[in-house]
Design an enzyme around this catalytic site. Structure first.
Site, PDB file in Angstrom:
ATOM      1  N   LYS A   1      -5.810   8.903  17.819  1.00  0.00           N
ATOM      2  CA  LYS A   1      -5.219   9.848  16.860  1.00  0.00           C
ATOM      3  C   LYS A   1      -5.867  11.203  17.136  1.00  0.00           C
ATOM      4  CE  LYS A   1      -4.785   9.298  12.067  1.00  0.00           C
ATOM      5  NZ  LYS A   1      -5.287   8.634  10.852  1.00  0.00           N
TER       6      LYS A   1
ATOM      7  N   GLU B   1      -9.463  13.723   6.596  1.00  0.00           N
ATOM      8  CA  GLU B   1     -10.687  13.447   7.365  1.00  0.00           C
ATOM      9  C   GLU B   1     -10.768  14.323   8.618  1.00  0.00           C
ATOM     10  OE1 GLU B   1      -9.531   9.273   6.588  1.00  0.00           O
ATOM     11  OE2 GLU B   1     -11.638   8.849   6.982  1.00  0.00           O
TER      12      GLU B   1
ATOM     13  N   HIS C   1     -16.124   5.233   5.198  1.00  0.00           N
ATOM     14  CA  HIS C   1     -15.189   6.248   4.664  1.00  0.00           C
ATOM     15  C   HIS C   1     -15.927   7.510   4.208  1.00  0.00           C
ATOM     16  CE1 HIS C   1     -12.205   2.852   3.339  1.00  0.00           C
ATOM     17  NE2 HIS C   1     -11.852   3.322   4.521  1.00  0.00           N
TER      18      HIS C   1
ATOM     19  N   ARG D   1     -14.512  11.038  15.622  1.00  0.00           N
ATOM     20  CA  ARG D   1     -14.853  10.160  14.506  1.00  0.00           C
ATOM     21  C   ARG D   1     -15.572   8.943  15.097  1.00  0.00           C
ATOM     22  NH1 ARG D   1     -11.418   5.732  11.425  1.00  0.00           N
ATOM     23  NH2 ARG D   1     -12.850   5.392   9.706  1.00  0.00           N
TER      24      ARG D   1
ATOM     25  N   ASN E   1      -0.462   7.968  -3.826  1.00  0.00           N
ATOM     26  CA  ASN E   1       0.977   7.720  -4.021  1.00  0.00           C
ATOM     27  C   ASN E   1       1.343   6.694  -5.081  1.00  0.00           C
ATOM     28  OD1 ASN E   1       2.137   9.392  -1.851  1.00  0.00           O
ATOM     29  ND2 ASN E   1       0.874   8.084  -0.558  1.00  0.00           N
TER      30      ASN E   1
ATOM     31  N   HIS F   1     -11.316   5.824  -2.755  1.00  0.00           N
ATOM     32  CA  HIS F   1     -10.487   5.899  -1.535  1.00  0.00           C
ATOM     33  C   HIS F   1      -9.708   4.592  -1.420  1.00  0.00           C
ATOM     34  CE1 HIS F   1      -9.811   7.014   2.828  1.00  0.00           C
ATOM     35  NE2 HIS F   1      -9.502   5.721   2.826  1.00  0.00           N
ATOM     36  N   LEU F   2      -8.378   4.670  -1.612  1.00  0.00           N
ATOM     37  CA  LEU F   2      -7.544   3.473  -1.569  1.00  0.00           C
ATOM     38  C   LEU F   2      -6.501   3.621  -0.458  1.00  0.00           C
ATOM     39  CD1 LEU F   2      -6.903   3.174  -5.442  1.00  0.00           C
ATOM     40  CD2 LEU F   2      -8.705   2.069  -4.100  1.00  0.00           C
TER      41      LEU F   2
ATOM     42  N   ASN G   1      -9.750  10.491  16.967  1.00  0.00           N
ATOM     43  CA  ASN G   1     -10.128   9.221  16.360  1.00  0.00           C
ATOM     44  C   ASN G   1      -9.650   8.134  17.319  1.00  0.00           C
ATOM     45  OD1 ASN G   1     -10.525   6.972  14.835  1.00  0.00           O
ATOM     46  ND2 ASN G   1      -9.483   7.740  12.999  1.00  0.00           N
TER      47      ASN G   1
ATOM     48  N   ARG H   1      -8.411  -7.244   3.471  1.00  0.00           N
ATOM     49  CA  ARG H   1      -9.820  -7.660   3.332  1.00  0.00           C
ATOM     50  C   ARG H   1     -10.104  -8.083   1.894  1.00  0.00           C
ATOM     51  NH1 ARG H   1     -12.293  -2.285   5.902  1.00  0.00           N
ATOM     52  NH2 ARG H   1     -10.215  -1.840   6.695  1.00  0.00           N
TER      53      ARG H   1
ATOM     54  N   MET I   1       1.320  -1.725  -0.293  1.00  0.00           N
ATOM     55  CA  MET I   1       1.564  -1.601  -1.739  1.00  0.00           C
ATOM     56  C   MET I   1       3.033  -1.327  -2.053  1.00  0.00           C
ATOM     57  SD  MET I   1      -0.973  -2.358  -3.355  1.00  0.00           S
ATOM     58  CE  MET I   1      -2.170  -1.911  -4.553  1.00  0.00           C
ATOM     59  N   ARG I   2       3.732  -0.689  -1.116  1.00  0.00           N
ATOM     60  CA  ARG I   2       5.151  -0.406  -1.382  1.00  0.00           C
ATOM     61  C   ARG I   2       5.947  -1.697  -1.494  1.00  0.00           C
ATOM     62  NH1 ARG I   2       4.799   4.118   3.203  1.00  0.00           N
ATOM     63  NH2 ARG I   2       3.461   2.472   3.948  1.00  0.00           N
TER      64      ARG I   2
HETATM   65  P1  AMP Z   1      -4.063   4.972   4.528  1.00  0.00           P
HETATM   66  O1  AMP Z   1      -5.040   3.977   5.068  1.00  0.00           O
HETATM   67  O2  AMP Z   1      -4.688   6.033   3.703  1.00  0.00           O
HETATM   68  O3  AMP Z   1      -3.133   5.517   5.568  1.00  0.00           O
HETATM   69  O4  AMP Z   1      -3.132   4.152   3.499  1.00  0.00           O
HETATM   70  C1  AMP Z   1      -2.177   3.217   3.950  1.00  0.00           C
HETATM   71  C2  AMP Z   1      -1.646   2.414   2.780  1.00  0.00           C
HETATM   72  O5  AMP Z   1      -1.173   3.295   1.751  1.00  0.00           O
HETATM   73  C3  AMP Z   1      -0.421   1.581   3.125  1.00  0.00           C
HETATM   74  O6  AMP Z   1      -0.758   0.323   3.645  1.00  0.00           O
HETATM   75  C4  AMP Z   1       0.291   1.441   1.792  1.00  0.00           C
HETATM   76  O7  AMP Z   1      -0.198   0.292   1.126  1.00  0.00           O
HETATM   77  C5  AMP Z   1      -0.160   2.648   1.003  1.00  0.00           C
HETATM   78  N1  AMP Z   1       0.931   3.599   0.747  1.00  0.00           N
HETATM   79  C6  AMP Z   1       1.418   4.544   1.568  1.00  0.00           C
HETATM   80  N2  AMP Z   1       2.424   5.217   0.968  1.00  0.00           N
HETATM   81  C7  AMP Z   1       2.584   4.677  -0.253  1.00  0.00           C
HETATM   82  C8  AMP Z   1       3.454   4.904  -1.361  1.00  0.00           C
HETATM   83  N3  AMP Z   1       4.390   5.869  -1.311  1.00  0.00           N
HETATM   84  N4  AMP Z   1       3.309   4.143  -2.460  1.00  0.00           N
HETATM   85  C9  AMP Z   1       2.362   3.186  -2.512  1.00  0.00           C
HETATM   86  N5  AMP Z   1       1.522   2.916  -1.508  1.00  0.00           N
HETATM   87  C10 AMP Z   1       1.618   3.638  -0.403  1.00  0.00           C
END
Ligand code: AMP
Length: 398
Positions: free
Chosen positions: A14, A382, A180, A91, A332, A206-207, A7, A239, A281-282
């Site tokens: 990656k 992916e 995605h 990708r 998560n 997908h979040l 990627n 975004r 989100m953390r």
């Molecule tokens: P991704 O694009 O799938 O790698 O998701 C990245 C996003 O997932 C990060 O910016 C965080 O907002 C969220 N994330 C990762 N780990 C956690 C967690 N343990 N709790 C809540 N959100 C998380």
């Protein structure tokens, strides 16, 4: 068969190496800050699933130097020689209307990926560069492109067309493409297998940093929330997702923004960052726990938009067998899932609150007894999906 999945981003690479048909990679890694004196490589080699990690900081003038260094790391015990790599799976973000499945790379395919630069100026040039470099570094390997848009090429025209003058579609290719796709396809297949229902009506959610949803039936995408670009639909890390288009006119007109500034505003300064001051989100859940009202509102807006799309897609599917949460936030963040699934039993969705709070690896079924439709968490993968599609391509060709 050794399948190397790449990627390639504008300043990153990656990668994962699969010794197919084993679904566990033998190694994975990330090269960052390519083009700088202080580039970094994190390289993991797995022995029976247990990783040994190496971290390097070094000057890497370009992607070619980065990939050569990765090959150097691989030949330290993983492969003997670059010629051991049989297939490189790339990708590629945008395949336009030209590609609806994994595609062996030929000069014509490369020309088409280049032609699509205008539709994905941030991503396709970097993906293309990754292909050119991999062709030189792995000259014996077959190169394959797997497109983020491909899975959504099954959208019916009523779902992919905008109500704009027809020439903008026929001449300028302005339509919904969706993104995605590799992730939606992977988690939908996992969920359908779990349910034992190949024809299941699924809503995949997908979040991650980027967020999107898809309505999937019988393994086919029928609608999706991202559109002409990955800016549409859900509230994301930085975004905005859906906004009234006339806000853009108001910004560039009376408020005097330049197109560049609007672009930055919508892509980099909006979403959760704009609402709550962080795109992670953390951080926001910590702020929420400390009583921050902006964090609460941001969570509410984020979940509310997802609920709106669940309603829309249940209508598209004329029913619902399962919703599937995936990616960093979806896998998560228990609070997001709880807010999304609150008071939504009209659709037959009832969340098992206690299970929702538990952390466990793998596919999880979070539906309460009596929930007519299932609530699932399916970790996305992916790279594995790309490897699988590459393997299937050559299995069917031989
Ligand atoms: P991704 O694009 O799938 O790698 O998701 C990245 C996003 O997932 C990060 O910016 C965080 O907002 C969220 N994330 C990762 N780990 C956690 C967690 N343990 N709790 C809540 N959100 C998380």
């Amino acid at each position: 068969m050794n399948i190397f999945v790449i990627n390639s981003g504008s300043s990153s690479i990656k990668y994962q190496l699969f010794r197919w048909p084993a679904e566990q990679p033998v190694c994975s890694g990330l090269v960052e800050r390519v083009g700088s004196e202080q580039a970094t490589i994190s390289h993991k080699v797995f022995a029976e699933g247990v990783p040994t990690e190496q971290r390097l900081t070094l000057p890497l003038p370009d992607h070619e130097a980065g990939l050569h260094k990765v090959v150097h790391l691989l030949t330290d015990g993983v492969i003997q020689d670059p010629s051991d790599i049989d297939v490189v799976g790339h990708r590629v973000v945008h395949g336009g209307e030209s590609f609806s499945q994994a595609t062996p790379i030929t000069p014509e395919v490369k020309a088409e990926i280049q032609r699509l630069f205008g539709l994905a100026p941030l991503h396709n040039p970097a993906n293309y560069l990754g292909i050119e470099v991999a062709e030189r570094v792995f000259p014996r390997a077959r190169q394959v492109a797997v497109f983020d848009t491909a899975f959504h090429q099954t959208l019916p025209e009523k779902a992919f067309r905008y109500a704009l003058p027809t020439a903008l579609y026929t001449e300028q290719r302005i339509r919904r493409y969706g993104f995605h796709g590799t992730s939606h396809q992977y988690v939908a297949a996992q969920a359908a297998a779990y349910l034992g229902q190949p024809d299941a009506r699924l809503i995949t959610i997908h979040l991650g940093n980027g967020c999107s949803m898809a309505a999937v039936r019988g393994g086919q995408s029928l609608d999706t929330s991202m559109g002409f670009s990955p800016l549409a639909g859900l509230v994301m890390g930085t975004r905005s997702g859906d906004v009234d288009p006339s806000i853009l006119l108001h910004l560039t007109g009376p408020l005097g923004y330049s197109p560049e500034q609007v672009n930055t505003l919508l892509n980099k300064e909006s979403g959760m960052l704009g609402l709550a001051g962080s795109n992670d989100m953390r951080d926001i859940s910590q702020a929420l726990a400390a009583g921050d009202a902006a964090a609460q509102l941001a969570y509410d807006i984020y979940a509310y938009r997802i609920r709106q799309y669940i309603g829309a897609y249940a209508a598209v599917l004329n029913g619902l067998d399962a919703i599937i949460f995936t990616a960093g936030v979806g896998e998560n963040d228990a609070l997001v899932r709880q807010l999304v699934c609150q008071d939504i039993d009209f659709f037959g969705l009832v969340l098992a609150e206690a299970q929702n709070q538990q952390r466990q690896p793998g596919l999880r079924d979070l539906s309460a007894p009596g929930s007519r439709a299932k609530i699932l968490v399916v970790p996305t993968n992916e790279e594995l999906e790309i490897a699988q599609q590459c393997a299937a391509l050559f299995a069917s060709a031989s």
